[in-house]
Scaffold this active site. Sequence first.
Site, short mmCIF file in Angstrom:
data_model
loop_
_atom_site.label_atom_id
_atom_site.label_comp_id
_atom_site.label_asym_id
_atom_site.label_seq_id
_atom_site.Cartn_x
_atom_site.Cartn_y
_atom_site.Cartn_z
N HIS A 1 0.84 -1.20 0.00
CA HIS A 1 0.00 0.00 0.00
C HIS A 1 0.88 1.25 0.00
CE1 HIS A 1 -2.83 2.85 2.13
NE2 HIS A 1 -3.59 2.37 1.17
N SER B 1 -6.49 -0.83 -5.33
CA SER B 1 -6.79 -0.91 -3.91
C SER B 1 -7.72 -2.11 -3.68
CB SER B 1 -7.44 0.41 -3.50
OG SER B 1 -7.70 0.43 -2.14
N ASP C 1 -6.55 14.94 -6.06
CA ASP C 1 -6.23 13.60 -5.56
C ASP C 1 -7.46 13.01 -4.90
OD1 ASP C 1 -4.95 11.34 -4.53
OD2 ASP C 1 -4.19 12.42 -2.77
N MET C 2 -8.01 11.97 -5.49
CA MET C 2 -9.25 11.42 -4.92
C MET C 2 -9.35 9.92 -5.10
SD MET C 2 -12.22 11.83 -7.71
CE MET C 2 -12.10 10.77 -9.15
N ALA C 3 -10.05 9.30 -4.16
CA ALA C 3 -10.50 7.93 -4.35
C ALA C 3 -11.68 8.00 -5.33
CB ALA C 3 -10.96 7.35 -3.01
N LYS D 1 -20.28 6.63 -13.48
CA LYS D 1 -19.08 7.38 -13.88
C LYS D 1 -17.90 7.02 -12.98
CE LYS D 1 -22.00 11.04 -15.62
NZ LYS D 1 -22.38 12.43 -15.55
N GLY E 1 -6.78 21.05 -4.25
CA GLY E 1 -5.55 20.99 -3.45
C GLY E 1 -5.40 22.19 -2.52
P1 NAI Z 1 -11.00 14.13 -0.71
O1 NAI Z 1 -12.44 13.83 -0.96
O2 NAI Z 1 -10.63 14.65 0.63
O3 NAI Z 1 -10.50 15.20 -1.78
C1 NAI Z 1 -10.63 14.94 -3.17
C2 NAI Z 1 -10.14 16.12 -3.96
O4 NAI Z 1 -11.09 17.18 -3.85
C3 NAI Z 1 -8.82 16.70 -3.49
O5 NAI Z 1 -8.01 16.99 -4.59
C4 NAI Z 1 -9.22 17.97 -2.75
O6 NAI Z 1 -8.20 18.97 -2.84
C5 NAI Z 1 -10.43 18.39 -3.52
N1 NAI Z 1 -11.32 19.22 -2.72
C6 NAI Z 1 -11.87 18.91 -1.52
N2 NAI Z 1 -12.62 19.93 -1.07
C7 NAI Z 1 -12.53 20.90 -2.00
C8 NAI Z 1 -13.10 22.21 -2.13
N3 NAI Z 1 -13.88 22.73 -1.19
N4 NAI Z 1 -12.79 22.92 -3.23
C9 NAI Z 1 -11.98 22.43 -4.19
N5 NAI Z 1 -11.43 21.21 -4.13
C10 NAI Z 1 -11.70 20.46 -3.05
O7 NAI Z 1 -10.09 12.85 -1.04
P2 NAI Z 1 -10.45 11.31 -0.90
O8 NAI Z 1 -11.20 10.85 -2.09
O9 NAI Z 1 -11.07 11.08 0.43
O10 NAI Z 1 -8.99 10.66 -0.89
C11 NAI Z 1 -8.15 10.83 0.23
C12 NAI Z 1 -6.81 10.21 -0.02
O11 NAI Z 1 -6.91 8.80 -0.07
C13 NAI Z 1 -6.10 10.60 -1.31
O12 NAI Z 1 -4.83 11.09 -0.94
C14 NAI Z 1 -5.95 9.30 -2.09
O13 NAI Z 1 -4.77 9.22 -2.87
C15 NAI Z 1 -5.92 8.31 -0.96
N6 NAI Z 1 -6.25 6.94 -1.37
C16 NAI Z 1 -5.24 6.02 -1.43
C17 NAI Z 1 -5.52 4.71 -1.76
C18 NAI Z 1 -4.41 3.71 -1.85
O14 NAI Z 1 -4.71 2.53 -1.97
N7 NAI Z 1 -3.17 4.09 -1.84
C19 NAI Z 1 -6.89 4.27 -2.02
C20 NAI Z 1 -7.86 5.33 -1.97
C21 NAI Z 1 -7.54 6.62 -1.64
#
Ligand code: NAI
Length: 356
Positions: free
Chosen positions: A122, A146, A180-182, A230, A312
């Site tokens: 991971h 994942s 960056d998002m799941a 989607k 971001g």
């Molecule tokens: P999140 O929902 O917190 O954010 C998603 C995106 O939306 C980000 O780019 C954030 O900057 C943007 N965003 C959030 N609020 C905003 C706003 N008010 N205005 C503009 N943009 C906004 O992210 P999520 O989906 O919860 O993912 C969290 C982390 O989990 C990520 O770093 C992802 O890489 C990681 N992840 C890692 C996995 C792995 O297996 N390595 C699997 C799944 C997720």
Amino acid sequence: MTELEMVKVTEEELHQLIQAKLEKAGLSKEHASGVADTLVFADAHGIHSHGAVRVDYYAERISKGGSNTNPNFKFNQTGPSTGVFEADNGVGHVAANEALKEGMKLAKETGIGVVGVHQMGHSGALAYFVEQAAAQDLIALSVCQSDPMVVPFGGSEPYYGTNPIAFAAPRAGHSPVVFDMATTVQAWGKILDARSRNVDIPANWAVDENGEPTTDPHNVKALLPIAGPKGYGLMMMVDILSGMLLGLPFGKHVSSMYTDITAGRNLGQLHILINPSYFTDLTEFKENINKMVDELHAVKPAKGFDQVLYPGELSNIVAKKYEEDGIPIVKEIYDYLQSDTIHFDNYDKADAFGEK
Ligand code: NAI
């Protein structure tokens, strides 16, 4: 449900605590420090789902041989701009970072670098990787597999993982834009974070064993893709690019985080690095990203919003605040990090959602 007690720490203290715990679990100093870099980055940017909350699990896995503590990392360049980084089931954070360096080199030399990471653990929050590439004036897209824990659109049992997508592009004189998002409504780590904080989750994040929406993070049995078909399509794309393309298990065959904690995870990740200067004038490109950000900031906010933020930006605002106030960590996690404990049966043989 009650909020848990929090402790505020500096980046340095958190790094030292995480590194020490991972070394105690059996990781080399270099790899423990590399994992700590990624986890501290996550907590310091408000991505608590992928920070210190993960250490207990990683430490148990490492101590039981489920992460190779002495991997034979090898980069095989397969074409002028392509390569596969053999991670030998070492810790994913370090493998992905080493592969990124190879990809950045290729992009600097040839305009593009596409590097797959083969058989890794991971790797945490993907923003960590794409941000580094953008700091080197590259555009970066990174995707990884994942655990299968997401209901495909129209299905009632899990098939794909939360398969994240991260993108970053450089700006002139400012932090890059980072998306960056799941591909699920929320990352699995957000459920873990809610569990550790004892707070409810919104009803549209996940379903229980009957496929019904649940607000109790302990009852989650499958996550939901973003925007129905989607998000489902995006997670398929991620799985093909970071799994099937590298000859790795795909879809429901991808290993689960907890099923066998003594074996390597055999996961895949793909970094795509693009050198803007091979397509346009780099200075103009970076200034245009700034212009775009300025224009986004000037968009009339909707009711309930103060300002439109660029992707971001929220993380950057949080990082600045934490720099001044300290990084909030759940006290139970802090106490664990400070202790000599390495748990040996907290996670082993849990179901795909970490419950026994
Ligand atoms: P999140 O929902 O917190 O954010 C998603 C995106 O939306 C980000 O780019 C954030 O900057 C943007 N965003 C959030 N609020 C905003 C706003 N008010 N205005 C503009 N943009 C906004 O992210 P999520 O989906 O919860 O993912 C969290 C982390 O989990 C990520 O770093 C992802 O890489 C990681 N992840 C890692 C996995 C792995 O297996 N390595 C699997 C799944 C997720």
